[in-house]
Scaffold this motif. Structure first.
Motif: not given
Length: 409
Positions: A200, A335, A338, A340-342, A344, A374
């Protein structure tokens, strides 16, 4: 009987104080002074913006100089007297109205002086021996008198252009170094100064870099670029210091097995979840990584995508030659932006992996124009689910924007 040079223009053209000043300059020239006419012409072309001379007016000046029979301008015989028709032919067929306008621009800039005849025609009077006694036309004497001024202006312009090239090179080198060092820092899991927070912090450094780059104007001058180049140099030095500190720490630990695992990138928590690993050899001592499934090609050629989003190439390890390289580089960039995995997972659940990755590359290319990468990806995912979004217009808009910027540059 001694002839008198004309001072005022023929017809409705008015006399200005600037014209009088130009005539005074021409009158004060030393007769023994000599200059190479084409060297002076090149200096004027270089300093045209400082002199306020349009480019097409230079074509007219080129034509006027061609009517002077000698290469060296010296003495008193510096008046040329071609007709507008002859001038137009040597100026590559320039229309008469345009020719007259650019002749006036040369006079106003003090590069030539009008010496008009009583009837406005241009001609020369010859004596009994065949030599020209006096002529009516355009006097080239200011080119001789102001030769040093033109050369000094040209030298200043060239020095400024060189300084601009150097600062642009600094920005380019810093830009390349920063993006590749950030990519290395994330891929290798290098901790930043705020230890323990992980990638981060690298995303924050990347956002800082993009903020500096966003301040570069489209037509950047040297004065505008120099402070930005200084900031980028400082940022590059700080990032390099982070990487060097990490290397020293690793060397002091003496943990060779950790280094070996680090090189193979077999850490389970690596942020590069799509990095392909292909063994170069199947000999002893090398870890055999199973080959991932073949990446499906998108509906758009990879070359077109990279033409629209060239900034992504700076983050690649060794260039982007295929879709597998493209996906691996996007995985490294996500990353930093910024995302987020959700967000993506939601995107690749609606679109395929290639299309979602193209959107991420486009977000990177647009830079500071998108405040929340994001959120933007989630919005496009929602539109794609409702069949309200297509990649084609986005890519074509980016390509068109880059081409317009190249034309302006």
């Amino acid at each position: 009987m001694e002839s008198r040079l004309s001072t005022t223009p023929f017809g409705r053209r008015t006399l200005t104080l600037a014209h009088v000043a130009s005539q005074a300059v021409a009158k004060a020239r030393p007769l023994e002074k000599a200059v190479h006419k084409w060297n002076i012409f090149r200096a004027i072309c270089t300093a045209k913006n400082a002199l306020g001379v349009p480019e097409r007016a230079l074509a007219v000046l080129d034509a006027l100089l061609s009517f002077h029979p000698e290469t060296v301008l010296t003495g008193e015989g510096l008046i040329v007297f071609p007709s507008n028709h002859q001038l137009s032919l040597r100026a590559h067929g320039m229309p008469m109205a345009t020719l007259r306008r650019h002749l006036a621009a040369l006079v106003d800039a003090g590069l030539i002086v009008r010496r008009d005849s009583p009837n406005g025609k241009r001609y020369a009077r010859k004596g009994r021996t065949g030599e020209i006694e006096f002529a009516f036309g355009f006097d080239l004497a200011p080119l001789v008198v102001r030769a040093e001024e033109f050369e000094a202006l040209a030298a200043d312009v060239e020095a400024e252009a060189r300084a601009l090239r150097l600062v642009r090179e600094r920005v380019t080198i810093c830009r390349r170094d920063i993006v590749k060092m950030i990519a290395t820092g994330i891929e290798e899991g290098v901790p930043t100064q705020a230890a323990g927070q992980g990638p981060a912090d690298w995303a924050e450094i990347h956002q800082l870099y993009r903020g500096v780059m966003a301040r570069i104007p489209r037509s950047a001058t040297r004065l505008a670029l120099e402070p930005i180049a200084d900031e980028l140099s400082l940022l590059a030095d700080e990032i390099l210091n982070l990487l060097e500190t990490h290397i020293k720490t690793q060397n002091m630990s003496g943990n060779e097995s950790h280094d070996e695992r680090h090189i193979q990138n077999s850490k389970p928590d690596s942020p590069i979840d799509l990095e392909p690993r292909f063994p170069e050899s199947r000999g002893a001592g090398l870890e055999i990584v199973p080959e991932t499934k073949r990446v499906p090609e998108g509906s758009f050629p990879l070359g077109m995508v990279l033409d629209a989003c060239p900034d992504l190439i700076d983050y690649s390890k060794g260039g982007i030659a295929n879709w597998r390289d493209f996906l691996a580089t996007v995985a490294m960039v996500r990353p930093m932006l910024g995302i987020s995995p959700s967000a993506w997972e939601e995107a690749i659940g609606v679109m395929d992996e290639v299309q979602a990755s193209i959107i991420v590359a486009a977000i990177l290319q647009r830079g500071e124009a998108i405040s929340s990468a994001g959120g933007y990806l989630r919005e496009l995912t929602r539109k794609a689910q409702a069949a309200e979004f297509s990649l084609g217009p986005m890519l074509m808009a980016l390509i068109g924007s880059r081409r317009r910027e190249k034309k302006r540059a």
